[in-house]
Scaffold this motif. Structure first.
Motif: not given
Lengths: 367, 367
Positions: A83-84, A86, A108-109, B259, B261-262, B311, B325
């Motif tokens: 997963y992203p 951050i 994905d962003s 947070t 994430l997407s 998630l 995001v």
């Protein structure tokens, strides 16, 4: 020590079955010529990842950095973040991890790509990234036809390098029969193949073309064009996998060992394991093949009807079942991946003898 | 450190609100002339039990011996086990605990009474026990009218002494309005009053006449005849308590800090907290007042629509909400008692400054 001497409630895993499950997935990947990168959120355990690495796993997929760090400590040389990522604290840890293993990120962003890019440039490194594709789950990921536009938006970012695509067809867990499982697998495959074709057309070499969930990788007939699979649940299997028709009940390796505390009336018994041991997963997407909160081994006609936090309520027909206070039961959880995270250790048994204490190394590491 | 510098996902608790919740329950018990014995499975934390003991708690109720041991280490002088205790390992620990605190057991079967009795006689001690009464939850416990027969069956057991009765009206969590909450409270009260009358008629002094859940103790008008209450959830409160009408949202002290994430499409956002942080409790008994898996603080029109393990999927009307995001959200969990058990520590905040790290001392201690 025999299993009957364990205090309850506790989790036990049949080591012979665990090893068989791990070995068979290694063989499946090898036979299909794809790299196996198991998702480790299922077990969060150094003990188990070692067995996966010994049985053909080339790298591992991790949901959280905490898991990735533990898996690298256990010997994984390649790790992908599913997963992203951050957050400044996490970015620091990500950089530190690149010094110990080959690390891949998932994006994905543009926002996350820019965050990674900025960190990479500051550190003088390049993050290898895959683009997350949505193949039907409608969670993370972009549609295959959006890949060109998305890739082009990243062009100016010198700190990240796109090395492929990946997807997780988690919508398979809503399947009610093998046909639906195969359909979800086909959607996974077509989505990443389409996305990789677009990228290759833009001059990107897709070293990674990845898909996978335990059900879909097991039904997929051809892996043509696919380079990586990343199932997770298969080490244990569970009642949800049985309901999907993926495996027979006897392939499930993980169980809750529990004691009957009370039989207040005929047809109702209370056990010492509740939602804090079994989780409350009831299948996904209205899958009505799932009944109750687990399957009582050797007595599947008992329904695990409800879970309080620390107690479970069993219901059954009193003419067919006669449970007694103090009696022990083994329950296959609905969703093994949630369950392992709830305990500090899982007892490894062979022929009912306890021969290992498997530490859930990354329990609760959600960051 | 400010809350914005915390890595996510993590749990935070508003300490001012936590202290207010604890203080108010202490006052409620005092005003009604009942002893407060909070159920500690909610928080499993030495830090929080100390505050309860400072605010009028006379003893504590524990679901598991592991919790009881930690609470005694934190200063509790009296502890009651909420559920029957079976198993040689546990019986040894129970005996050891009697040397450090005044211990009470709960029984609802002759089988468990005999097990306790045998251990007590071997050890030369007497276990003080209450009889568990079912007041409508249909989980543990015997019906009030069965108390005479049950008590008489125990007569020959010299190692246990019946000192009262107790019940938990957990069926209140199926209530859809205040009237139903009051009805469940009345059922709790009448069940233990009836049971205690029967016992007193048999010559037993009921030092303990106990009931309680957070909702029922807060609506009960008269506690006449009741001697002990044992709510648990009230330290935090949660979305289920809000749905029951027990408290307004602002009384909820525990939140998941998460947070985004997407944002794969307008109206859908993915956060970094899933079922391994928020649990999957969706209310009980078909309570349709509960929507989704938590309440997004200050943005309650966002629905926490689904939770994967790591998630969460949020859905909302894109004209009303515009998540980005990297944005952070605070989510009030549906069921705080499940949530605290999932983490090693909870960050204590005042005015958004992190001033404490509260260790969940008994996390995962399910034995």
């Amino acid at each position: 020590m025999n299993i009957k001497d364990l205090d309850t409630p506790c989790l036990v895993v049949d080591l012979d079955q665990l090893e068989k499950n791990i070995e068979e997935m290694g063989v499946l990947a090898k036979d299909h010529g794809v790299a196996l990168w198991p998702m480790v959120k299922t077990h969060k355990s150094e003990y188990i990842v070692k067995k996966q690495l010994e049985n053909g796993a080339e790298g591992v997929l991790a949901a959280k950095l905490g898991e990735a760090e533990k898996m690298v400590e256990a010997g994984a040389k390649k790790v992908m973040m599913a997963y992203p990522i951050i957050g400044e604290g996490k970015l620091k840890r990500l950089v530190a991890l690149t010094e110990k293993a080959e690390v891949f990120c998932s994006i994905d962003s543009l926002e996350v790509a820019e965050i990674l890019n900025e960190k990479a440039i500051t550190e003088g490194i390049v993050f290898q990234c895959i683009i997350l594709i949505d193949s039907g789950l409608k969670r993370l990921g972009i549609a295959p036809h959006e890949v060109k536009k998305f890739y082009n938006s990243l062009a100016r970012l010198q700190g990240i390098k796109i090395v492929g695509v990946g997807t997780h067809g988690g919508h398979v867990y809503g399947a009610m029969n093998t046909e639906s499982v195969m359909k979800a697998g086909e959607e996974e495959k077509q989505s990443v193949l389409k996305a990789s074709e677009i990228l290759e057309g833009l001059g990107v070499t897709c070293h990674i073309i990845a898909l996978g969930s335990t059900p879909t990788v097991m039904v997929m007939e051809s892996y043509k064009g696919i380079k990586q699979i990343r199932p997770g649940n298969y080490v244990f299997y569970d009642a949800i996998q049985v309901a999907l028709g993926v495996v027979p009940l006897e392939n499930c390796a993980l169980r809750l060992l529990t004691t009957v505390l009370s039989v207040p009336e005929a047809g109702r018994a209370i056990i010492d394991g509740g939602s804090k041991m079994l989780g409350l997963d009831a299948g996904a997407h209205g899958n009505t093949n799932i009944r109750g909160y687990g399957i009582v081994k050797e007595k599947p006609w008992i329904v695990v009807q409800g879970l309080s936090e620390e107690l479970g309520k069993l219901s059954y027909h009193p003419d067919e079942v006669n449970l007694k206070v103090g009696e022990r039961l083994e329950i296959i959880p609905n969703h093994a991946c949630s369950v392992a995270n709830l305990v500090e250790k899982i007892y490894g048994v062979r022929n009912n003898e306890v021969v290992e204490e498997i530490i859930v190394t990354a329990r609760g590491l959600s960051q």
